[in-house]
Structures are given as structure tokens and as C-alpha cells.
Scaffold this motif. Structure first.
Motif, PDB file in Angstrom:
ATOM      1  N   ARG A   8       0.800  -1.301  -0.071  1.00 13.76           N
ATOM      2  CA  ARG A   8      -0.066   0.184   0.013  1.00 13.76           C
ATOM      3  C   ARG A   8       1.201   1.065   0.243  1.00 13.76           C
ATOM      4  N   GLN A   9       0.087   1.686  -0.485  1.00 14.95           N
ATOM      5  CA  GLN A   9       0.937   3.345  -0.527  1.00 14.95           C
ATOM      6  C   GLN A   9      -0.161   4.385  -0.612  1.00 14.95           C
ATOM      7  N   PHE A  10       0.593   5.406   0.165  1.00 13.26           N
ATOM      8  CA  PHE A  10      -1.091   6.369   0.358  1.00 13.26           C
ATOM      9  C   PHE A  10      -0.176   7.910  -0.889  1.00 13.26           C
ATOM     10  N   ARG A  11      -0.695   8.716  -0.737  1.00 17.14           N
ATOM     11  CA  ARG A  11      -0.306  10.045  -1.694  1.00 17.14           C
ATOM     12  C   ARG A  11      -1.096  10.954  -1.288  1.00 17.14           C
ATOM     13  N   TYR A  12      -0.789  12.325  -1.164  1.00 19.05           N
ATOM     14  CA  TYR A  12      -1.124  14.042  -0.686  1.00 19.05           C
ATOM     15  C   TYR A  12      -0.897  14.489  -1.272  1.00 19.05           C
ATOM     16  N   LYS A  13      -1.802  15.767  -2.189  1.00 20.07           N
ATOM     17  CA  LYS A  13      -1.251  16.259  -2.598  1.00 20.07           C
ATOM     18  C   LYS A  13      -1.584  17.629  -1.609  1.00 20.07           C
ATOM     19  N   PRO A  14      -0.833  18.378  -0.627  1.00 17.58           N
ATOM     20  CA  PRO A  14      -0.967  19.401   0.228  1.00 17.58           C
ATOM     21  C   PRO A  14      -1.810  20.731  -0.373  1.00 17.58           C
ATOM     22  N   ASP A  15      -1.115  20.954  -1.292  1.00 14.64           N
ATOM     23  CA  ASP A  15      -2.171  22.578  -2.097  1.00 14.64           C
ATOM     24  C   ASP A  15      -1.405  22.683  -3.772  1.00 14.64           C
ATOM     25  N   ARG A  16      -2.375  23.723  -4.519  1.00 14.97           N
ATOM     26  CA  ARG A  16      -2.208  23.334  -5.409  1.00 14.97           C
ATOM     27  C   ARG A  16      -0.679  23.907  -5.995  1.00 14.97           C
ATOM     28  N   THR A  17       0.230  24.231  -5.212  1.00 14.16           N
ATOM     29  CA  THR A  17       1.667  24.692  -5.769  1.00 14.16           C
ATOM     30  C   THR A  17       2.937  23.463  -5.408  1.00 14.16           C
ATOM     31  N   LYS A  18       2.678  22.544  -4.761  1.00  6.48           N
ATOM     32  CA  LYS A  18       3.123  20.935  -4.146  1.00  6.48           C
ATOM     33  C   LYS A  18       3.143  20.504  -5.111  1.00  6.48           C
ATOM     34  N   GLU A  19       4.315  20.035  -4.737  1.00  2.95           N
ATOM     35  CA  GLU A  19       4.250  18.017  -5.788  1.00  2.95           C
ATOM     36  C   GLU A  19       3.485  16.928  -4.390  1.00  2.95           C
ATOM     37  N   GLU A  20       3.094  16.249  -5.498  1.00  2.00           N
ATOM     38  CA  GLU A  20       2.059  15.308  -4.448  1.00  2.00           C
ATOM     39  C   GLU A  20       3.205  14.542  -3.843  1.00  2.00           C
ATOM     40  N   LEU A  21       3.485  14.390  -2.514  1.00  2.00           N
ATOM     41  CA  LEU A  21       3.852  12.925  -1.423  1.00  2.00           C
ATOM     42  C   LEU A  21       3.555  11.759  -1.414  1.00  2.00           C
ATOM     43  N   HIS A  22       4.511  10.758  -1.558  1.00  2.00           N
ATOM     44  CA  HIS A  22       4.038   9.307  -1.575  1.00  2.00           C
ATOM     45  C   HIS A  22       4.783   8.992   0.480  1.00  2.00           C
ATOM     46  N   LEU A  23       3.499   8.514   0.182  1.00  2.00           N
ATOM     47  CA  LEU A  23       3.873   8.202   1.981  1.00  2.00           C
ATOM     48  C   LEU A  23       3.784   6.773   2.364  1.00  2.00           C
ATOM     49  N   ALA A  24       4.301   6.100   2.656  1.00  2.00           N
ATOM     50  CA  ALA A  24       4.802   4.828   3.038  1.00  2.00           C
ATOM     51  C   ALA A  24       3.769   4.422   3.866  1.00  2.00           C
ATOM     52  N   ASP A  25       3.216   3.394   3.361  1.00  2.00           N
ATOM     53  CA  ASP A  25       2.508   2.534   5.034  1.00  2.00           C
ATOM     54  C   ASP A  25       3.049   2.517   6.142  1.00  2.00           C
ATOM     55  N   PRO A  26       2.450   3.042   7.018  1.00  2.00           N
ATOM     56  CA  PRO A  26       3.331   3.286   8.744  1.00  2.00           C
ATOM     57  C   PRO A  26       2.894   2.136   9.245  1.00  2.00           C
ATOM     58  N   ASP A  27       1.416   1.151   8.990  1.00  2.00           N
ATOM     59  CA  ASP A  27       1.613   0.405   9.473  1.00  2.00           C
ATOM     60  C   ASP A  27       0.082  -1.258   8.632  1.00  2.00           C
ATOM     61  N   PRO A  28       0.663  -1.671   8.191  1.00  2.00           N
ATOM     62  CA  PRO A  28      -0.674  -2.441   7.866  1.00  2.00           C
ATOM     63  C   PRO A  28      -1.884  -2.967   8.258  1.00  2.00           C
ATOM     64  N   THR A  29      -1.711  -3.218   9.082  1.00  2.00           N
ATOM     65  CA  THR A  29      -3.134  -3.459  10.070  1.00  2.00           C
ATOM     66  C   THR A  29      -3.947  -1.891  10.445  1.00  2.00           C
ATOM     67  N   LEU A  30      -3.393  -1.092  10.400  1.00  2.00           N
ATOM     68  CA  LEU A  30      -4.143   0.060   9.709  1.00  2.00           C
ATOM     69  C   LEU A  30      -5.310  -0.158   8.992  1.00  2.00           C
ATOM     70  N   THR A  31      -6.338   0.750   8.684  1.00  2.00           N
ATOM     71  CA  THR A  31      -6.975   0.894   7.914  1.00  2.00           C
ATOM     72  C   THR A  31      -6.798   2.346   6.941  1.00  2.00           C
ATOM     73  N   PRO A  32      -6.966   2.112   5.935  1.00  2.00           N
ATOM     74  CA  PRO A  32      -6.882   3.328   5.272  1.00  2.00           C
ATOM     75  C   PRO A  32      -7.190   4.850   5.932  1.00  2.00           C
ATOM     76  N   ASP A  33      -8.554   4.630   6.465  1.00  2.00           N
ATOM     77  CA  ASP A  33      -8.716   6.155   6.810  1.00  2.00           C
ATOM     78  C   ASP A  33      -8.204   6.125   8.456  1.00  2.00           C
ATOM     79  N   GLU A  34      -7.741   4.948   9.200  1.00  2.00           N
ATOM     80  CA  GLU A  34      -6.478   5.314  10.646  1.00  2.00           C
ATOM     81  C   GLU A  34      -5.160   5.908   9.826  1.00  2.00           C
ATOM     82  N   VAL A  35      -5.104   5.220   8.906  1.00  2.00           N
ATOM     83  CA  VAL A  35      -3.655   5.706   8.270  1.00  2.00           C
ATOM     84  C   VAL A  35      -3.545   7.211   7.555  1.00  2.00           C
TER      85      VAL A  35
END
Length: 77
Positions: A8-35
Motif C-alpha cells: 500500500r502507498q498513500f498519496r497526498y497533494k497539500p495544495d495546488r503549488t506543491k508536489e504530491e507526497l508519496h507516503l509509505a504505509d506506516p502499519d499494514p494492519t491500519l485501515t486507510p482511514d486510520e492511516v
């Protein structure tokens, strides 16, 4: 035959001017909402994730499950 789970990999773009962040899975047992909550409370750049939603995952390269966090701040309706 070896069957491997998807990464699993999580991606987030903080705002329109910044690049998308690629966030590693902190714990595979967490649900995506918990992540989402984990990153919102532990990473200063991601505090807006507190009100974000998790979009349906996409499969990349046949082995990576990519979740996008969509920021709902500043949207109407």
C-alpha cells in the motif's frame, strides 16, 4: 507458487503549488482511514488530512495499491 500481498502507498497533494507526497504505509494492519488520521496527527505538512477523505485505491504496476487523500477544505456544497 508464492503469493505476495500488495504493497500500500498513500498519496497526498497539500495544495495546488506543491508536489504530491508519496507516503509509505506506516502499519499494514491500519485501515486507510486510520492511516489518514496517523499522518494528520504526526506530520505538520499533513494536518489538513484531518478533514480529508480517502479515495478508492488504484493498482499500479500490478503490485502497489495506491490510495489518494482528497482534501475537502475550501470546497463548497
Amino acid at each position: 507458487m508464492v503469493i505476495e500481498g500488495m504493497i500500500r502507498q498513500f498519496r497526498y497533494k497539500p495544495d495546488r503549488t506543491k508536489e504530491e507526497l508519496h507516503l509509505a504505509d506506516p502499519d499494514p494492519t491500519l485501515t486507510p482511514d486510520e492511516v489518514r488520521h496517523h499522518f494528520a496527527t504526526t506530520m505538520p505538512l499533513c494536518t489538513a488530512l484531518i478533514s480529508a477523505t480517502v479515495e478508492k485505491p488504484e493498482i499500479e504496476d500490478g503490485k502497489i495499491l495506491v490510495y489518494h487523500f482528497k482534501n475537502n477544505l475550501g470546497t463548497k456544497g
